[in-house]
Design an enzyme around this catalytic site. Structure first.
Site, short mmCIF file in Angstrom:
data_model
loop_
_atom_site.label_atom_id
_atom_site.label_comp_id
_atom_site.label_asym_id
_atom_site.label_seq_id
_atom_site.Cartn_x
_atom_site.Cartn_y
_atom_site.Cartn_z
N ASP A 226 34.93 44.24 45.91
CA ASP A 226 35.44 45.25 44.97
C ASP A 226 34.50 46.46 44.89
OD1 ASP A 226 37.59 43.59 44.41
OD2 ASP A 226 36.63 42.71 42.66
N GLU A 342 41.72 40.74 38.30
CA GLU A 342 40.78 40.57 37.20
C GLU A 342 41.39 41.01 35.89
OE1 GLU A 342 37.16 42.53 38.22
OE2 GLU A 342 36.51 40.97 39.61
#
Length: 446
Positions: A226, A342
């Protein structure tokens, strides 16, 4: 008036607060119900949503759903009801979408066809039901009949909800409606084209810098996919700004707690990203000092595990404190690495890694972040690295999937509106609802 009085009494007796999402009836359900004195105590809101854009904007109805099933469909009605229930202070929602006339639908849907959905919030769960009916008469006769029918069927479906006698087909529709509503709220797209997404998100960072007048982007680099992808997008953005004659700098930050166990991965990420500047700030001293101050201030913990968990959140917040200190010094914006997987699971520290000024990965599944990483040319070992937050000292390198209780493959499937197991669905939806506060602004008085 007999129907309206009866439904008003039912709402009051069962402590139901109603929200409507009306396309075909355009507010007529609420208008009819408010003819009854005292009905206002059971009404939360009424939304008239005609266009596809308004259905998406106010209710989270997916454009993919509209394109696949058509505006007059139970799938769209279900998403409308789910959006009305999720976005308002109501425990029952009614929705409809249909063809009142004088002309058939663009897909030749007959005049008088109306699709309905009823959604209920009960005992921590959501229940969704839908029907399609065809009414005779002129345009306004169809609209009035549809409004009354939606109210008339409310007690029937509420009793099914209370009795938990939902049929397998209704349960499947309910799950699909909840899933689609969540996916739309998280701005997730089923399919992406990597080059287009890279350019769109790079240009987004350029635009925000221009609009804000800030000249620096700041991001902590962990060595995971990420931050690697977000970091490369940031570097590409500032290079584009400089090509346009503007001042722009990207500062990447190493933020270890003591010695970082996967420091080699962070080095690989920085070598790939090629940031303008790198700052190395060890957060251990500040984190430990705060925990010691809490100890001396009288805070007690249940056990070492709880103490370690609290320290983990302190680490995440100290990292964000450091990034904002740099941004404040250098006229900068802090980049967040939150993506849809997430966000769905609330898997971030509130006001820690969840705090940022810009979030260029918003809406991407974990699979799609990896796809962008591959497209950008990131090292394969980082693209496919098993994700870990690495906040708990007593459980170093603990895998995200262990903490979440569900795999990223299942999470991504949910976000792509694919079928998942009953266990995965329950885990994901329950976690999403439990962590709702993380995705909202601070709660304020009504």
């Amino acid at each position: 008036m007999e129907l309206l009085n009866r439904i008003t009494d039912y709402l009051i007796d069962n402590e139901l607060r109603l929200a409507t999402a009306e396309s075909c009836t355009a507010g007529l359900i609420i208008s009819e119900l408010t003819r009854v004195p005292g009905s206002g105590q059971s009404i939360d809101c009424g939304l008239g949503v005609y266009s596809p854009q308004s259905k998406n904007r106010y209710l989270g109805v997916s454009y993919d759903t509209i394109e696949r099933y058509g505006l007059t469909s139970e799938a769209v009605a279900c998403e409308m009801a789910a959006g009305a229930l999720n976005n308002n202070d109501a425990n029952v929602a009614l929705a409809n979408t249909g063809i009142a006339g004088p002309n058939p639908g663009d897909d030749d849907t007959p005049i008088g066809t109306v699709c309905f959905a009823w959604a209920f919030r009960h005992s921590g769960d959501h229940y969704h039901y839908c029907e399609t009916r065809r009414f005779d008469g002129e345009r306004n006769e169809v609209r009035l009949a549809a409004a009354h029918y939606a109210l008339e069927r409310l007690p029937h479906y509420h009793r099914l909800c209370l009795e938990s006698t939902t049929t397998p087909a209704e349960k499947t529709r309910s799950h699909q409606a909840v899933q689609r509503a969540i996916v739309t709220q998280l701005q997730t797209r089923t399919d992406i084209e990597a080059q287009h997404e890279m350019e769109r998100r790079r240009d987004f960072l350029c635009r925000i810098m221009n609009e804000s007048g800030q000249t620096t982007l700041v991001l902590g680099i962990s060595g995971g996919v990420d931050s690697t992808v977000a970091g490369r997008l940031a570097q590409l953005a500032v290079e584009q700004r400089r090509d346009e004659g503007e001042q722009a700098t990207f500062i990447a930050m190493r933020l270890p707690y003591g010695v970082q166990q996967d420091a080699d991965d962070a080095d690989k990420a920085l070598a790939f990203i090629q940031p303008d500047e790198v700052l190395d700030v060890n957060i251990q001293g500040a984190s430990d000092a705060l925990l010691e101050s809490l100890d001396s201030g009288g805070l007690s913990f249940e056990d070492p595990g709880q103490r370690d968990f609290v320290l983990g959140n302190i680490k995440a917040r100290q990292r964000m404190v450091a990034q904002y200190a740099v941004a404040g010094t250098r006229s900068g914006l802090v980049i967040g690495t939150d993506q849809a997987a997430e966000a769905l699971m609330g898997f971030f520290t509130k006001y820690g890694d969840g705090a940022c000024d810009v979030a260029p990965l918003t809406g991407l599944t974990k699979r799609q972040v990896r796809l962008l990483g591959q497209h950008l040319g990131a090292p394969e070992s980082l693209v496919n690295k098993a994700p870990t937050a690495d906040l708990e000292s007593l459980a170093p390198q603990k895998l995200d999937e262990v903490a979440l209780g569900v795999s990223y493959e299942e999470i991504d499937a949910f976000l792509e509106n694919l079928d998942v197991s009953e266990r995965a669905f329950d885990t994901i939806v329950n976690t999403y609802r439990r962590t709702e506060h993380k995705r909202q602004l601070p709660i304020a008085p009504d």
